[in-house]
Design a protein around this motif. Sequence first.
Motif, PDB file in Angstrom:
ATOM      1  N   ARG A 240       3.702  -0.498   8.276  1.00 47.43           N
ATOM      2  CA  ARG A 240       3.766  -1.676   7.406  1.00 47.43           C
ATOM      3  C   ARG A 240       3.505  -1.380   5.936  1.00 47.43           C
ATOM      4  NH1 ARG A 240       1.205  -7.770   8.370  1.00 47.43           N
ATOM      5  NH2 ARG A 240       2.285  -8.692   6.587  1.00 47.43           N
ATOM      6  N   PHE A 241       2.464  -0.629   5.651  1.00 52.98           N
ATOM      7  CA  PHE A 241       2.082  -0.408   4.261  1.00 52.98           C
ATOM      8  C   PHE A 241       2.295   1.038   3.795  1.00 52.98           C
ATOM      9  CE2 PHE A 241      -0.331  -4.175   5.541  1.00 52.98           C
ATOM     10  CZ  PHE A 241       0.003  -5.041   4.499  1.00 52.98           C
TER      11      PHE A 241
ATOM     12  N   LEU B  75      -5.623  -0.118  -1.815  1.00 48.11           N
ATOM     13  CA  LEU B  75      -5.266  -1.242  -0.952  1.00 48.11           C
ATOM     14  C   LEU B  75      -5.365  -2.592  -1.659  1.00 48.11           C
ATOM     15  CD1 LEU B  75      -6.829  -0.151   2.471  1.00 48.11           C
ATOM     16  CD2 LEU B  75      -4.403  -0.366   1.914  1.00 48.11           C
ATOM     17  N   LYS B  76      -6.087  -2.633  -2.757  1.00 47.42           N
ATOM     18  CA  LYS B  76      -6.185  -3.883  -3.528  1.00 47.42           C
ATOM     19  C   LYS B  76      -4.846  -4.250  -4.156  1.00 47.42           C
ATOM     20  CE  LYS B  76     -11.068  -3.150  -4.754  1.00 47.42           C
ATOM     21  NZ  LYS B  76     -12.011  -2.912  -5.891  1.00 47.42           N
ATOM     22  N   LYS B  77      -3.973  -3.228  -4.335  1.00 52.80           N
ATOM     23  CA  LYS B  77      -2.678  -3.458  -4.986  1.00 52.80           C
ATOM     24  C   LYS B  77      -1.501  -3.212  -4.047  1.00 52.80           C
ATOM     25  CE  LYS B  77      -4.754  -1.658  -9.248  1.00 52.80           C
ATOM     26  NZ  LYS B  77      -4.691  -0.573 -10.266  1.00 52.80           N
TER      27      LYS B  77
ATOM     28  N   HIS C 128       7.897  -6.949   2.434  1.00 57.93           N
ATOM     29  CA  HIS C 128       8.186  -8.360   2.156  1.00 57.93           C
ATOM     30  C   HIS C 128       7.288  -8.897   1.041  1.00 57.93           C
ATOM     31  CE1 HIS C 128      10.828  -8.590   5.641  1.00 57.93           C
ATOM     32  NE2 HIS C 128       9.903  -7.961   6.346  1.00 57.93           N
ATOM     33  N   ASN C 129       6.669  -7.988   0.302  1.00 55.94           N
ATOM     34  CA  ASN C 129       5.797  -8.321  -0.822  1.00 55.94           C
ATOM     35  C   ASN C 129       4.543  -9.089  -0.412  1.00 55.94           C
ATOM     36  OD1 ASN C 129       5.522  -7.757  -3.589  1.00 55.94           O
ATOM     37  ND2 ASN C 129       5.981  -9.890  -4.115  1.00 55.94           N
ATOM     38  N   VAL C 130       4.122  -8.918   0.846  1.00 56.10           N
ATOM     39  CA  VAL C 130       2.852  -9.492   1.312  1.00 56.10           C
ATOM     40  C   VAL C 130       1.759  -8.467   1.056  1.00 56.10           C
ATOM     41  CG1 VAL C 130       1.548 -10.354   3.303  1.00 56.10           C
ATOM     42  CG2 VAL C 130       3.998 -10.848   3.100  1.00 56.10           C
TER      43      VAL C 130
END
Length: 470
Positions: free
Chosen positions: A185-186, A206-208, A213-215
């Motif tokens: 996913r990321f 991970l804060k950014k 899908h821009n989630v």
Amino acid sequence: MAPRISTLILSLVFLLSIFVAVSSETDEYDDPTVKTMEAFSGYQIHEPSVQGSFSPLSVDTETLQEQIDELSTFSDAPAPSVTRVLYSEKDVQARRYIKNIMGLSGLSVREDAVGNIFGRWVGSEPELAPVSTGSHIDAIPYSGKYDGVVGVLGAIEAINVLKRSGFKPKRSVEVIMFTSEEPTRFGISCLGSRLIAGSEELAEALKKTVDGHNVSFSDAAKLAGYPNEDLSSVFLKKGSYSAFVELHIEQGPILEEEGISIGVVTAIAAPASIKVEFEGNGGHAGAVLMPKRNDAGLAAAELALAVEKHVLESGSIDTVGTVGILELHPGAINSIPSKSHLEIDTRDIDEKRRNLVIEKTHQSAISISKARDVKLSEFKIVNQDPPALSEDSIVKATELACQELNLSYKKMISRAYHDSLFMARISPMSMIFIPCYKGYSHKPEEYAAPQDMANGVSVLALTLAKLSLS
């Protein structure tokens, strides 16, 4: 003589604690396990007049398989495929299932801020650093149902096996279900174990971080029930565990091809990931003559071959390199590529040797760009994790477990990397491999035979028992 007698007695008590006396008409003297125990201790472990025998650790293979099958139903892809992506609805359902299984096994369950799940069997001396085991349950799109899962459900069953045998651990034993071992996913692999190992860089990134899908990672975590944004709370100090052992399917064909029951992992090869981009001049495939071309696609092709060349130059079978992504722009058959994008994976158990491949690849990229008159617009090392060596004491405990269970085994390295790679930063570590059908993994055909799983669970149980008494 007293210390030697004391050691023998302790060994005898330990060996007795992991076997169950059962009614049987079989002569106990025919049991090779009993003979091994007696030879090791120097004493008879039973009175000759007593009827009965000692049976090896009993694994409930049927229930384990049922649990694996049921967990596979929490999927966004139809059977036999499994798709279970971080923080999706199916992932949340699967997490709930694992917590329920842990609870039914009498484990004390907790979760951290990113959803790493911990199930603890409290030992007689809970103040000591626990022994830990575990793996992951997330699955890349259209994969199989055994990768990672065997190391989670199998670990819970290993504790059940020890409980049924009457074994009492000194150190607590903890099962960990790691969050997002897969980068689906990321784009971050081993997310949960990296954070456990104290990666401040990842916690900040991970804060950014957003998905395709821009989630944002933060929003996805909140929707899954993990609203705590203090990711530093996930960090564990070095020494939090006395040992970590991960049970896993091999994901390769060696054990099956050689007819060996168990792989005892001595090292985990770590990857370095590289992104490369070339920029040239596009044009019509027929109108632009060959001497006038600045083909970014050919530059990429030449670099792909250079990666292979540099890997082979290392002289080691443990050095590997793969160009897994090669994209051309505009991607039309009658258009000269004006841009190319490569993503390269290179691995080794020797960090210096792997890094030399990276450096040679960089130099080749520079040379190719000059020779073909294209621009090397990017050469970025995305990650460069160090390899990890298994702890000798854990390897020896696993070998002894195999010997006591009369299972064939082979020392080997893991060419795939796992959460164990990052657990090695805070704890002594090793892994246990079991065969899988044709070495298949990350595809629906992935399969581990019930007997192979039972063997792996038995070895894990015995290894955890040994380590918990250390």
